[in-house]
Motif scaffolding. Sequence first.
Motif, PDB file in Angstrom:
ATOM      1  N   PRO A   1       5.372   2.967  -6.823  1.00 58.88           N
ATOM      2  CA  PRO A   1       4.070   3.174  -6.163  1.00 58.88           C
ATOM      3  C   PRO A   1       3.426   4.507  -6.545  1.00 58.88           C
ATOM      4  CG  PRO A   1       5.789   2.525  -4.603  1.00 58.88           C
ATOM      5  CD  PRO A   1       6.484   2.895  -5.874  1.00 58.88           C
ATOM      6  N   ASP A   2       2.113   4.573  -6.344  1.00 59.38           N
ATOM      7  CA  ASP A   2       1.353   5.779  -6.650  1.00 59.38           C
ATOM      8  C   ASP A   2       1.842   6.956  -5.793  1.00 59.38           C
ATOM      9  OD1 ASP A   2      -1.119   7.660  -6.020  1.00 59.38           O
ATOM     10  OD2 ASP A   2      -1.528   6.669  -7.923  1.00 59.38           O
ATOM     11  N   HIS A   3       2.324   7.988  -6.456  1.00 56.07           N
ATOM     12  CA  HIS A   3       2.945   9.117  -5.756  1.00 56.07           C
ATOM     13  C   HIS A   3       1.959   9.857  -4.868  1.00 56.07           C
ATOM     14  CE1 HIS A   3       4.625  13.224  -5.334  1.00 56.07           C
ATOM     15  NE2 HIS A   3       5.790  12.567  -5.254  1.00 56.07           N
ATOM     16  N   GLU A   4       0.782  10.146  -5.376  1.00 57.51           N
ATOM     17  CA  GLU A   4      -0.195  10.926  -4.614  1.00 57.51           C
ATOM     18  C   GLU A   4      -0.621  10.200  -3.339  1.00 57.51           C
ATOM     19  OE1 GLU A   4      -1.065  14.052  -5.124  1.00 57.51           O
ATOM     20  OE2 GLU A   4       0.446  13.977  -6.717  1.00 57.51           O
ATOM     21  N   ARG A   5      -0.792   8.903  -3.426  1.00 58.82           N
ATOM     22  CA  ARG A   5      -1.197   8.129  -2.253  1.00 58.82           C
ATOM     23  C   ARG A   5      -0.081   8.098  -1.210  1.00 58.82           C
ATOM     24  NH1 ARG A   5      -3.506   2.533  -4.468  1.00 58.82           N
ATOM     25  NH2 ARG A   5      -3.724   2.156  -2.210  1.00 58.82           N
ATOM     26  N   MET A   6       1.170   8.078  -1.652  1.00 54.81           N
ATOM     27  CA  MET A   6       2.287   8.135  -0.708  1.00 54.81           C
ATOM     28  C   MET A   6       2.359   9.495  -0.018  1.00 54.81           C
ATOM     29  SD  MET A   6       5.474   6.070  -2.478  1.00 54.81           S
ATOM     30  CE  MET A   6       5.513   7.021  -4.008  1.00 54.81           C
ATOM     31  N   VAL A   7       2.280  10.554  -0.803  1.00 53.27           N
ATOM     32  CA  VAL A   7       2.422  11.910  -0.263  1.00 53.27           C
ATOM     33  C   VAL A   7       1.303  12.239   0.715  1.00 53.27           C
ATOM     34  CG1 VAL A   7       2.324  14.354  -0.889  1.00 53.27           C
ATOM     35  CG2 VAL A   7       3.757  12.780  -2.200  1.00 53.27           C
ATOM     36  N   LYS A   8       0.113  11.737   0.465  1.00 56.65           N
ATOM     37  CA  LYS A   8      -1.030  12.034   1.322  1.00 56.65           C
ATOM     38  C   LYS A   8      -0.765  11.632   2.765  1.00 56.65           C
ATOM     39  CE  LYS A   8      -6.011  11.288   1.758  1.00 56.65           C
ATOM     40  NZ  LYS A   8      -7.204  10.633   1.158  1.00 56.65           N
ATOM     41  N   LEU A   9      -0.174  10.472   2.972  1.00 56.41           N
ATOM     42  CA  LEU A   9       0.091  10.001   4.330  1.00 56.41           C
ATOM     43  C   LEU A   9       1.412  10.518   4.872  1.00 56.41           C
ATOM     44  CD1 LEU A   9      -1.678   8.101   6.149  1.00 56.41           C
ATOM     45  CD2 LEU A   9      -2.375   8.271   3.755  1.00 56.41           C
ATOM     46  N   ALA A  10       2.308  10.924   3.985  1.00 55.92           N
ATOM     47  CA  ALA A  10       3.573  11.500   4.448  1.00 55.92           C
ATOM     48  C   ALA A  10       3.345  12.888   5.028  1.00 55.92           C
ATOM     49  CB  ALA A  10       4.572  11.568   3.295  1.00 55.92           C
ATOM     50  N   THR A  11       2.275  13.546   4.584  1.00 55.92           N
ATOM     51  CA  THR A  11       1.943  14.936   4.913  1.00 55.92           C
ATOM     52  C   THR A  11       3.011  15.872   4.347  1.00 55.92           C
ATOM     53  OG1 THR A  11       3.036  15.131   7.067  1.00 55.92           O
ATOM     54  CG2 THR A  11       0.810  14.160   7.037  1.00 55.92           C
ATOM     55  N   HIS A  12       2.758  17.170   4.437  1.00 54.54           N
ATOM     56  CA  HIS A  12       3.682  18.131   3.840  1.00 54.54           C
ATOM     57  C   HIS A  12       5.049  18.102   4.526  1.00 54.54           C
ATOM     58  CE1 HIS A  12       2.201  20.433   7.309  1.00 54.54           C
ATOM     59  NE2 HIS A  12       3.294  21.151   7.194  1.00 54.54           N
ATOM     60  N   ASN A  13       5.101  17.644   5.795  1.00 51.77           N
ATOM     61  CA  ASN A  13       6.367  17.630   6.528  1.00 51.77           C
ATOM     62  C   ASN A  13       7.379  16.665   5.923  1.00 51.77           C
ATOM     63  OD1 ASN A  13       5.647  19.517   8.534  1.00 51.77           O
ATOM     64  ND2 ASN A  13       4.515  17.943   9.660  1.00 51.77           N
TER      65      ASN A  13
ATOM     66  N   TYR B   1       0.829  -1.198   0.000  1.00 53.18           N
ATOM     67  CA  TYR B   1       0.000   0.000   0.000  1.00 53.18           C
ATOM     68  C   TYR B   1       0.868   1.255   0.000  1.00 53.18           C
ATOM     69  CZ  TYR B   1      -3.198  -3.638   1.543  1.00 53.18           C
ATOM     70  OH  TYR B   1      -3.909  -4.808   1.647  1.00 53.18           O
ATOM     71  N   PRO B   2       0.711   2.121  -0.993  1.00 56.10           N
ATOM     72  CA  PRO B   2       1.489   3.359  -1.040  1.00 56.10           C
ATOM     73  C   PRO B   2       1.319   4.214   0.219  1.00 56.10           C
ATOM     74  CG  PRO B   2       0.383   2.986  -3.135  1.00 56.10           C
ATOM     75  CD  PRO B   2      -0.159   1.963  -2.185  1.00 56.10           C
ATOM     76  N   GLU B   3       0.153   4.130   0.840  1.00 59.77           N
ATOM     77  CA  GLU B   3      -0.083   4.911   2.059  1.00 59.77           C
ATOM     78  C   GLU B   3       0.893   4.529   3.170  1.00 59.77           C
ATOM     79  OE1 GLU B   3      -3.826   4.956  -0.336  1.00 59.77           O
ATOM     80  OE2 GLU B   3      -2.399   3.403   0.289  1.00 59.77           O
ATOM     81  N   ASN B   4       1.243   3.259   3.238  1.00 62.52           N
ATOM     82  CA  ASN B   4       2.194   2.823   4.266  1.00 62.52           C
ATOM     83  C   ASN B   4       3.599   3.361   4.007  1.00 62.52           C
ATOM     84  OD1 ASN B   4       0.417   1.419   5.914  1.00 62.52           O
ATOM     85  ND2 ASN B   4       0.692  -0.511   4.821  1.00 62.52           N
ATOM     86  N   ILE B   5       3.920   3.555   2.753  1.00 63.71           N
ATOM     87  CA  ILE B   5       5.207   4.177   2.426  1.00 63.71           C
ATOM     88  C   ILE B   5       5.209   5.615   2.925  1.00 63.71           C
ATOM     89  CG2 ILE B   5       6.806   4.797   0.573  1.00 63.71           C
ATOM     90  CD1 ILE B   5       5.541   2.554  -1.102  1.00 63.71           C
ATOM     91  N   GLY B   6       4.108   6.303   2.719  1.00 64.21           N
ATOM     92  CA  GLY B   6       3.989   7.670   3.214  1.00 64.21           C
ATOM     93  C   GLY B   6       4.083   7.750   4.723  1.00 64.21           C
ATOM     94  N   SER B   7       3.424   6.828   5.411  1.00 66.21           N
ATOM     95  CA  SER B   7       3.488   6.804   6.878  1.00 66.21           C
ATOM     96  C   SER B   7       4.896   6.494   7.359  1.00 66.21           C
ATOM     97  CB  SER B   7       2.509   5.767   7.427  1.00 66.21           C
ATOM     98  OG  SER B   7       1.168   6.131   7.129  1.00 66.21           O
ATOM     99  N   ALA B   8       5.581   5.596   6.655  1.00 63.41           N
ATOM    100  CA  ALA B   8       6.961   5.263   7.010  1.00 63.41           C
ATOM    101  C   ALA B   8       7.872   6.476   6.814  1.00 63.41           C
ATOM    102  CB  ALA B   8       7.451   4.093   6.166  1.00 63.41           C
ATOM    103  N   ALA B   9       7.658   7.225   5.731  1.00 60.07           N
ATOM    104  CA  ALA B   9       8.452   8.427   5.479  1.00 60.07           C
ATOM    105  C   ALA B   9       8.243   9.448   6.591  1.00 60.07           C
ATOM    106  CB  ALA B   9       8.065   9.028   4.124  1.00 60.07           C
ATOM    107  N   ARG B  10       7.006   9.604   7.023  1.00 63.15           N
ATOM    108  CA  ARG B  10       6.707  10.557   8.094  1.00 63.15           C
ATOM    109  C   ARG B  10       7.391  10.147   9.395  1.00 63.15           C
ATOM    110  NH1 ARG B  10       0.582  12.235  10.088  1.00 63.15           N
ATOM    111  NH2 ARG B  10       1.216  13.854  11.596  1.00 63.15           N
ATOM    112  N   ALA B  11       7.343   8.845   9.727  1.00 65.26           N
ATOM    113  CA  ALA B  11       7.993   8.356  10.948  1.00 65.26           C
ATOM    114  C   ALA B  11       9.502   8.556  10.874  1.00 65.26           C
ATOM    115  CB  ALA B  11       7.657   6.882  11.147  1.00 65.26           C
ATOM    116  N   ALA B  12      10.084   8.268   9.706  1.00 71.24           N
ATOM    117  CA  ALA B  12      11.529   8.422   9.544  1.00 71.24           C
ATOM    118  C   ALA B  12      11.949   9.881   9.705  1.00 71.24           C
ATOM    119  CB  ALA B  12      11.961   7.893   8.177  1.00 71.24           C
ATOM    120  N   TRP B  13      11.234  10.784   9.053  1.00 71.15           N
ATOM    121  CA  TRP B  13      11.578  12.200   9.116  1.00 71.15           C
ATOM    122  C   TRP B  13      11.435  12.751  10.530  1.00 71.15           C
ATOM    123  CZ3 TRP B  13      14.406  15.681   7.192  1.00 71.15           C
ATOM    124  CH2 TRP B  13      14.171  17.043   7.436  1.00 71.15           C
TER     125      TRP B  13
END
Length: 249
Positions: free
Chosen positions: A47-59, A20-32
């Motif tokens: 993976p789908d870029h928009e779905r990743m970025v959505k969960l990564a948030t702007h941070n 799930y691309p969303e989990n990549i985004g969440s992982a990026a947020r946790a790492a940052w």
Amino acid sequence: MSTKHPRLNNIAIVLVNPKYPENIGSAARAAWNMGITRLIVVADEYPDHERMVKLATHNAAHLINSMEFHENLRDALEPFSQIIGTTARKGRHRTEGNSPREIMEIILPLLPKNQIAFLFGAEDCGLTNDDLKHCQLRSAIPTADFSSLNLAQAVAIHCYEIFHAVVHEQKDIIPNPKLATSYEVEHMYDHLEKSLQQIDSLQKKTHEYNMRDIRQFFGRIQLRSKETKLLQNIFRNFLSHTSKPENTL
């Protein structure tokens, strides 16, 4: 954040076949949030870029934008000298993992001179045995009911333990020397495996398990670059010698 704790720059989070691309985004947020700036994804398709970025948030969106992508795990791991596979699965042919905190005690002296990767597998099945063969260490998060955590939670816990170790446990640490990279070690294994096959030392039924045990042995030694090259040359010379036709009188 990363400039304040430069040793965190030697850490990478590697996600292998995330579903799930969303989990990549969440992982990026946790790492940052924990000062880790290198994210690598290994998959068949980007993976789908928009779905990743959505969960990564702007941070943490910039981590998604700079994310490394590879279709092959071996290629992704080439620069790393120590690789930790995270897994909750147990089995007859799997070594028992250390807790994340125990892992940090092991890798902390390596951080100044070595790049270190933490591998996380797919949400439904985790890392395969073929993935884990690249790893020198295994990390397993202890839980009350021995169940596995979801991908983003596992990444967050490990990132916190990394950050805590680097920030609070650096005193009186004597840095370890630079170790051989995965690229160097894997090429050594290639020549070793061919040498063992040449003398029929690897039986078909036990080939995989024998190579796994050999990898675990060398993983504990923590080979340096010079040592892997020495061994590789020995195996290469052996192959060259055994492939020559026998002298006849």
